[in-house]
Design an enzyme around this catalytic site. Structure first.
Site, PDB file in Angstrom:
ATOM      1  N   LYS A 169       0.861  -1.182   0.000  1.00 50.60           N
ATOM      2  CA  LYS A 169       0.000   0.000   0.000  1.00 50.60           C
ATOM      3  C   LYS A 169       0.890   1.222   0.000  1.00 50.60           C
ATOM      4  O   LYS A 169       2.012   1.181   0.512  1.00 50.60           O
ATOM      5  CB  LYS A 169      -0.883   0.029   1.259  1.00 50.60           C
ATOM      6  CG  LYS A 169      -2.119   0.882   1.103  1.00 50.60           C
ATOM      7  CD  LYS A 169      -3.201   0.129   0.371  1.00 50.60           C
ATOM      8  CE  LYS A 169      -4.410   0.952   0.062  1.00 50.60           C
ATOM      9  NZ  LYS A 169      -5.531   0.095  -0.398  1.00 50.60           N
ATOM     10  N   ASP A 205      -7.002   4.269  -4.566  1.00 49.57           N
ATOM     11  CA  ASP A 205      -7.669   4.044  -3.275  1.00 49.57           C
ATOM     12  C   ASP A 205      -8.312   5.397  -2.950  1.00 49.57           C
ATOM     13  O   ASP A 205      -8.564   6.194  -3.871  1.00 49.57           O
ATOM     14  CB  ASP A 205      -6.660   3.599  -2.199  1.00 49.57           C
ATOM     15  CG  ASP A 205      -7.344   3.065  -0.931  1.00 49.57           C
ATOM     16  OD1 ASP A 205      -7.789   1.914  -0.928  1.00 49.57           O
ATOM     17  OD2 ASP A 205      -7.448   3.820   0.063  1.00 49.57           O
TER      18      ASP A 205
HETATM   19  P1  NDP Z   1     -12.955   7.546  -2.828  1.00 51.28           P
HETATM   20  O1  NDP Z   1     -11.905   8.556  -2.560  1.00 51.28           O
HETATM   21  O2  NDP Z   1     -13.465   7.369  -4.203  1.00 51.28           O
HETATM   22  O3  NDP Z   1     -14.203   7.769  -1.871  1.00 51.28           O
HETATM   23  C1  NDP Z   1     -14.042   7.787  -0.488  1.00 51.28           C
HETATM   24  C2  NDP Z   1     -15.376   8.121   0.146  1.00 51.28           C
HETATM   25  O4  NDP Z   1     -15.282   7.898   1.552  1.00 51.28           O
HETATM   26  C3  NDP Z   1     -15.766   9.572  -0.039  1.00 51.28           C
HETATM   27  O5  NDP Z   1     -17.147   9.677  -0.061  1.00 51.28           O
HETATM   28  C4  NDP Z   1     -15.166  10.210   1.215  1.00 51.28           C
HETATM   29  O6  NDP Z   1     -15.791  11.425   1.603  1.00 51.28           O
HETATM   30  C5  NDP Z   1     -15.424   9.132   2.238  1.00 51.28           C
HETATM   31  N1  NDP Z   1     -14.423   9.232   3.304  1.00 51.28           N
HETATM   32  C6  NDP Z   1     -13.079   9.155   3.154  1.00 51.28           C
HETATM   33  N2  NDP Z   1     -12.465   9.329   4.332  1.00 51.28           N
HETATM   34  C7  NDP Z   1     -13.449   9.535   5.218  1.00 51.28           C
HETATM   35  C8  NDP Z   1     -13.449   9.768   6.608  1.00 51.28           C
HETATM   36  N3  NDP Z   1     -12.317   9.856   7.311  1.00 51.28           N
HETATM   37  N4  NDP Z   1     -14.660   9.897   7.223  1.00 51.28           N
HETATM   38  C9  NDP Z   1     -15.824   9.832   6.514  1.00 51.28           C
HETATM   39  N5  NDP Z   1     -15.871   9.608   5.187  1.00 51.28           N
HETATM   40  C10 NDP Z   1     -14.702   9.459   4.563  1.00 51.28           C
HETATM   41  O7  NDP Z   1     -12.338   6.155  -2.294  1.00 51.28           O
HETATM   42  P2  NDP Z   1     -12.806   4.667  -2.596  1.00 51.28           P
HETATM   43  O8  NDP Z   1     -14.254   4.602  -2.851  1.00 51.28           O
HETATM   44  O9  NDP Z   1     -11.866   4.096  -3.592  1.00 51.28           O
HETATM   45  O10 NDP Z   1     -12.460   3.936  -1.211  1.00 51.28           O
HETATM   46  C11 NDP Z   1     -13.419   3.761  -0.172  1.00 51.28           C
HETATM   47  C12 NDP Z   1     -12.976   2.616   0.727  1.00 51.28           C
HETATM   48  O11 NDP Z   1     -12.888   1.410  -0.048  1.00 51.28           O
HETATM   49  C13 NDP Z   1     -11.600   2.772   1.373  1.00 51.28           C
HETATM   50  O12 NDP Z   1     -11.612   2.147   2.633  1.00 51.28           O
HETATM   51  C14 NDP Z   1     -10.685   1.999   0.430  1.00 51.28           C
HETATM   52  O13 NDP Z   1      -9.519   1.573   1.075  1.00 51.28           O
HETATM   53  C15 NDP Z   1     -11.595   0.837   0.085  1.00 51.28           C
HETATM   54  N6  NDP Z   1     -11.275   0.086  -1.122  1.00 51.28           N
HETATM   55  C16 NDP Z   1     -11.143   0.701  -2.335  1.00 51.28           C
HETATM   56  C17 NDP Z   1     -10.900  -0.042  -3.465  1.00 51.28           C
HETATM   57  C18 NDP Z   1     -10.826   0.560  -4.818  1.00 51.28           C
HETATM   58  O14 NDP Z   1     -10.694  -0.200  -5.787  1.00 51.28           O
HETATM   59  N7  NDP Z   1     -10.936   1.865  -4.982  1.00 51.28           N
HETATM   60  C19 NDP Z   1     -10.710  -1.495  -3.394  1.00 51.28           C
HETATM   61  C20 NDP Z   1     -10.954  -2.049  -2.084  1.00 51.28           C
HETATM   62  C21 NDP Z   1     -11.206  -1.262  -1.012  1.00 51.28           C
HETATM   63  P3  NDP Z   1     -15.008  12.822   1.456  1.00 51.28           P
HETATM   64  O15 NDP Z   1     -15.163  13.207   0.020  1.00 51.28           O
HETATM   65  O16 NDP Z   1     -15.714  13.733   2.396  1.00 51.28           O
HETATM   66  O17 NDP Z   1     -13.584  12.586   1.836  1.00 51.28           O
HETATM   67  O1  2IT Z   2      -7.789  -1.775  -1.067  1.00 55.54           O
HETATM   68  C1  2IT Z   2      -7.710  -2.210  -2.228  1.00 55.54           C
HETATM   69  O2  2IT Z   2      -7.824  -3.419  -2.470  1.00 55.54           O
HETATM   70  C2  2IT Z   2      -7.489  -1.262  -3.320  1.00 55.54           C
HETATM   71  N1  2IT Z   2      -7.451  -0.059  -3.063  1.00 55.54           N
HETATM   72  C3  2IT Z   2      -7.286  -1.756  -4.720  1.00 55.54           C
HETATM   73  C4  2IT Z   2      -5.853  -2.135  -4.944  1.00 55.54           C
HETATM   74  C5  2IT Z   2      -5.482  -2.503  -6.350  1.00 55.54           C
HETATM   75  O3  2IT Z   2      -4.290  -2.771  -6.552  1.00 55.54           O
HETATM   76  O4  2IT Z   2      -6.343  -2.547  -7.244  1.00 55.54           O
END
Ligand code: NDP
Ligand code: 2IT
Length: 451
Positions: free
Chosen positions: A130, A170
């Site tokens: 990460k 992420d």
């Molecule tokens: P984005 O940046 O696209 O969206 C994040 C969302 O979560 C936003 O709505 C944001 O709101 C909110 N958020 C972030 N931090 C906080 C916080 N401290 N408190 C409240 N709300 C918060 O990220 P992703 O959708 O990609 O990621 C979301 C989750 O999914 C994370 O935990 C990430 O690690 C996990 N994940 C992502 C993957 C991917 O492929 N993208 C794969 C697997 C897991 P705001 O705009 O206000 O910050």
């Molecule tokens: O938490 C996760 O699994 C991710 N943010 C996606 C990682 C990736 O390499 O696609």
């Protein structure tokens, strides 16, 4: 639990805390895995003698670096960059990059540790890593984001490569950022390779990668529900977050017949009792991905919805909760509110969104509960499919990628059943995912010797 196993756990944690002070998220993530795999390690003592879990909990490499850049006013800014390369037993390091003000070493290490087990569960050849920075992209111009990404990559590029370490997105890192990071990587390395995933469709990206985490989460949830004789049809669903994972989880749940009634961001949540539909979803995609606006605007656009500033959605009555924002967003009181509101299923889209107290309540109350490392693995799995397409220089159709994603989520579900059965028919998906993910990494480490 017998005394020997408990002593092993206590000794392990004492050592971990001593060696890694001030890293609460890392301690939390390791402890959750430790309590599930300790009985397995005790049963197969060579794993204890070879200190396999001790080695997994010590990242193979941690890179921390200065990221200097200039904002639009000409002021010099300094951020800190990270890449934690946790484990390469199963393949090149693989995992996302997070840009968020809260990023620190503890959060990077917890995410890299989780990623190692998640990537093992995908059945694809990927190690765990990460990275990220405490850079906050909110309110920054495209030009500022580009300059930041270029500076970040100027150091990161020497540590990554298509056969070494393959970053992706992420929190705070989506298509725009991957584009800028890839451009700078290509310029510095003088190579066009698949070293980042989540790329644009015209230059090496995979169809369905943007959708994959949210869609995969719903495919996994369907499997859990299906085993209990249920489905998404007619269910009330809470989604938190409104970013990449939340948007596609909400869209897929809605298309599978559920009524999705909430979305959120770090400022508050919206409750729409009528549920999302295609028109409302299109508004959310445009609001978040084009205008980069706040979720409060949803309630201005659709008067049937209410915006609750400063609050999380968990007290809204529901059948299913899909936390898709960030770590520790469901505490004990939130878990109690969910259970009181009728929730029977919690499937994590975010990484470690539930605190240990919340997880304990879900398990005690026998909810269908899946940890992120199982149910959100569809994102990194599709990154793995993007890597395969890049190496073969081919481009699979949406249907081909979707079929592989469904198969992988179903295989992860089967692995959880295999190691998570509690005897009374209840499936402890946390135990199932941790043990299944651990065994594959552990066996590879045994085979590869003391490295
Ligand atoms: P984005 O940046 O696209 O969206 C994040 C969302 O979560 C936003 O709505 C944001 O709101 C909110 N958020 C972030 N931090 C906080 C916080 N401290 N408190 C409240 N709300 C918060 O990220 P992703 O959708 O990609 O990621 C979301 C989750 O999914 C994370 O935990 C990430 O690690 C996990 N994940 C992502 C993957 C991917 O492929 N993208 C794969 C697997 C897991 P705001 O705009 O206000 O910050
Ligand atoms: O938490 C996760 O699994 C991710 N943010 C996606 C990682 C990736 O390499 O696609």
């Amino acid at each position: 639990m017998d005394k020997f196993t408990q002593n092993y756990i206590d000794g392990f944690m004492a050592d971990l805390l001593r060696r890694n002070p001030g890293e609460p998220e890392f301690h939390q993530a390791v402890h959750e895995v430790l309590v599930n795999v300790a009985p397995y390690i005790v049963e197969y003592p060579h794993l204890m003698d070879l200190k396999i879990l001790e080695r997994i909990a010590e990242p193979e490499r941690v890179v921390m670096f200065r990221v200097p850049w200039t904002d639009d006013r000409g002021e010099i800014r300094i951020n800190r960059g990270y890449r934690v390369q946790c484990n390469s037993a199963l393949g090149p390091y693989k995992g996302g990059i997070r840009f968020h003000a809260s990023v620190n070493l503890s959060i990077m290490k917890f995410l890299a540790f989780e990623q190692t087990f998640k990537n093992s569960l995908t059945t694809l050849p990927m190690g765990g890593a990460k990275g990220g920075s405490d850079f906050n992209p909110r309110g920054r111009s495209d030009a500022e984001v580009m300059r930041f990404c270029q500076s970040f990559m100027t150091e990161l590029f020497r540590h990554i490569g298509q056969d070494t370490d393959v970053p992706a997105g992420d929190i705070g890192v989506g298509g725009r950022e991957i584009g800028y990071l890839f451009g700078q990587y290509k310029r510095l390395s003088n190579e066009f390779t698949g070293t980042l995933t989540g790329k644009g469709l015209g230059w090496g990206g995979s169809l369905l990668r943007p959708e994959a985490t949210g869609y995969g989460l719903c495919y996994f949830t369907e499997q859990m529900l299906g085993r209990a004789g249920e489905s998404f049809e007619g269910k009330t669903v809470l989604v938190s977050g409104s970013g990449n994972v939340a948007q596609h989880a909400a869209q897929k749940a809605m298309r599978l017949g559920a009524k999705v009634v909430t979305l959120s961001d770090s400022d508050g949540f919206i409750h729409d009792p009528d549920g999302l539909d295609e028109e409302k979803m299109a508004f959310v995609f445009e609001l978040k991905n084009v205008r980069r606006g706040r979720i409060s605007e949803y309630a201005k656009k659709f008067p049937g919805a209410t915006y609750y500033p400063g609050m999380r959605p968990w007290a809204v009555p529901c059948d299913i909760a899909l936390p898709c924002a960030t770590q520790n967003e469901i505490g004990k009181a939130d878990a109690e509110a969910l259970i009181k509101g009728g929730c029977r299923c919690v499937a994590e889209g975010a990484n470690m969104p539930s605190t240990p107290e919340a997880v304990a309540l879900f398990l005690e109350n026998k909810l269908l509960y899946s940890p992120g490392k199982a149910s959100n693995a569809g994102g990194v799995a599709t990154s793995g499919l993007e890597m395969s397409q890049n190496s073969m220089r081919v481009h699979w159709t949406k249907d081909e990628v979707d079929a592989q994603l469904r198969r992988i989520m179903s295989d992860i579900h089967a692995a959880c059943l295999r190691y998570g059965e509690e005897g009374d028919g209840y499936i402890n998906y946390v135990k199932g995912a941790n043990v299944a993910g651990f065994i594959k990494v552990a066996d590879a480490m045994v085979d590869q010797g003391l490295v």
